[in-house]
Design an enzyme around this catalytic site. Structure first.
Site, mmCIF file in Angstrom:
data_model
loop_
_atom_site.group_PDB
_atom_site.id
_atom_site.type_symbol
_atom_site.label_atom_id
_atom_site.label_comp_id
_atom_site.label_asym_id
_atom_site.label_seq_id
_atom_site.Cartn_x
_atom_site.Cartn_y
_atom_site.Cartn_z
ATOM 1 N N THR A 167 48.138 45.313 39.072
ATOM 2 C CA THR A 167 49.317 46.073 39.481
ATOM 3 C C THR A 167 49.348 46.053 41.009
ATOM 4 O O THR A 167 48.388 45.627 41.651
ATOM 5 C CB THR A 167 49.237 47.545 39.020
ATOM 6 O OG1 THR A 167 48.097 48.147 39.635
ATOM 7 C CG2 THR A 167 49.103 47.660 37.518
ATOM 8 N N VAL A 206 39.114 48.120 42.247
ATOM 9 C CA VAL A 206 39.852 48.623 43.411
ATOM 10 C C VAL A 206 40.448 47.435 44.182
ATOM 11 O O VAL A 206 39.719 46.545 44.637
ATOM 12 C CB VAL A 206 38.942 49.462 44.326
ATOM 13 C CG1 VAL A 206 39.727 49.972 45.532
ATOM 14 C CG2 VAL A 206 38.331 50.625 43.551
ATOM 15 N N LYS A 207 41.779 47.465 44.318
ATOM 16 C CA LYS A 207 42.477 46.365 44.989
ATOM 17 C C LYS A 207 42.661 46.733 46.457
ATOM 18 O O LYS A 207 43.247 47.782 46.780
ATOM 19 C CB LYS A 207 43.826 46.150 44.292
ATOM 20 C CG LYS A 207 44.408 44.778 44.448
ATOM 21 C CD LYS A 207 45.593 44.634 43.510
ATOM 22 C CE LYS A 207 46.255 43.288 43.646
ATOM 23 N NZ LYS A 207 47.505 43.231 42.877
ATOM 24 N N VAL A 208 42.166 45.880 47.330
ATOM 25 C CA VAL A 208 42.117 46.183 48.768
ATOM 26 C C VAL A 208 42.808 45.049 49.536
ATOM 27 O O VAL A 208 42.539 43.874 49.275
ATOM 28 C CB VAL A 208 40.641 46.282 49.233
ATOM 29 C CG1 VAL A 208 40.550 46.599 50.714
ATOM 30 C CG2 VAL A 208 39.873 47.310 48.401
#
Ligand code: G3P
Length: 215
Positions: free
Chosen positions: A27, A86-88
């Site tokens: 997402t 966790v998208k960083v």
């Protein structure tokens, strides 16, 4: 090759899951906004709902762009559910945070990657996934698939375990080329996955078989 669906739409996520070929979900803030998910509480709940709908990894993107903020937000997201990754974003503080998360055993997806150098940094920081945006490079007359190929060579040269998650995948040939190159994962909308099913000779052949079966 793993198939992730790139959407925050629960109905589409469930449809892909029911197909039996789904390995995870990605997402981003734009996809959450498209579904009308607003406010921190609702956004966090939506991530949990997505995790419950699938068996694989679910990428949830941080909004903060400073190191302390990314760490705080990422730790909160990671605590939501064991499937959360966790998208960083690929920025200086993002790389620092990926290194921190990696040492803490929190899985990460380094996003907005448009060059091999950025992918190399993500791997060195210990990212679980790196997300090069194939379609958006094609949009600016640059070969997005060539980037996937370059990253594959670099990672194989040094045995980096970071998985190449080809993102911004827009059509079936992107998927086929990514599989040929050896991307670990592709993420794309449901219609792109379903387009792989289609072939006119399949339809013609099936119609013939069914007609003959009646004879
Ligand atoms: O995973 C990244 C993706 O959401 C971007 O896709 O089609 O907006 O370039 P697109």
């Amino acid at each position: 090759m793993k198939f992730f669906i790139d959407t925050a739409n629960l109905a589409q996520i469930k449809e892909a899951q029911d197909l039996g070929i789904l390995d995870g979900v990605t997402t981003n803030p734009s996809l959450m906004a498209k579904e009308g998910i607003k406010g921190e509480k609702n956004i966090l709940k939506h991530y949990v709902d997505i995790c419950k709908a699938v068996t694989g990894d679910v990428s949830a993107e941080v909004i903060a762009t400073d190191y302390a903020g990314i760490v705080k937000e990422g730790e909160r997201l990671a605590k939501l559910h064991k499937q959360i990754v966790v998208k960083v974003p690929m920025i200086k503080d993002g790389i620092k945070a990926i290194k921190y998360f990696s040492e803490k055993g929190i899985r990460t997806n380094c996003t907005l990657v448009f060059s091999a150098g950025q992918a190399l940094l993500a791997a060195k920081a210990g990212a679980t996934y790196v997300s090069p945006f194939v379609g958006r490079l094609d949009d600016v007359s640059t070969d997005g698939l060539q980037l996937i190929e370059d990253i594959r060579i670099i990672y194989d040269n040094f045995g980096y375990e970071t998985q190449i998650l080809a993102a911004s995948v827009r059509h079936p040939m992107h998927i086929i080329e990514c599989a040929t190159i050896g991307a670990d994962v592709v993420t794309c909308p449901l219609n792109v996955i379903l387009a792989l099913l289609k072939h006119p000779l399949t339809d013609i052949g099936l119609a013939q078989f069914l007609a003959d079966a009646k004879k």
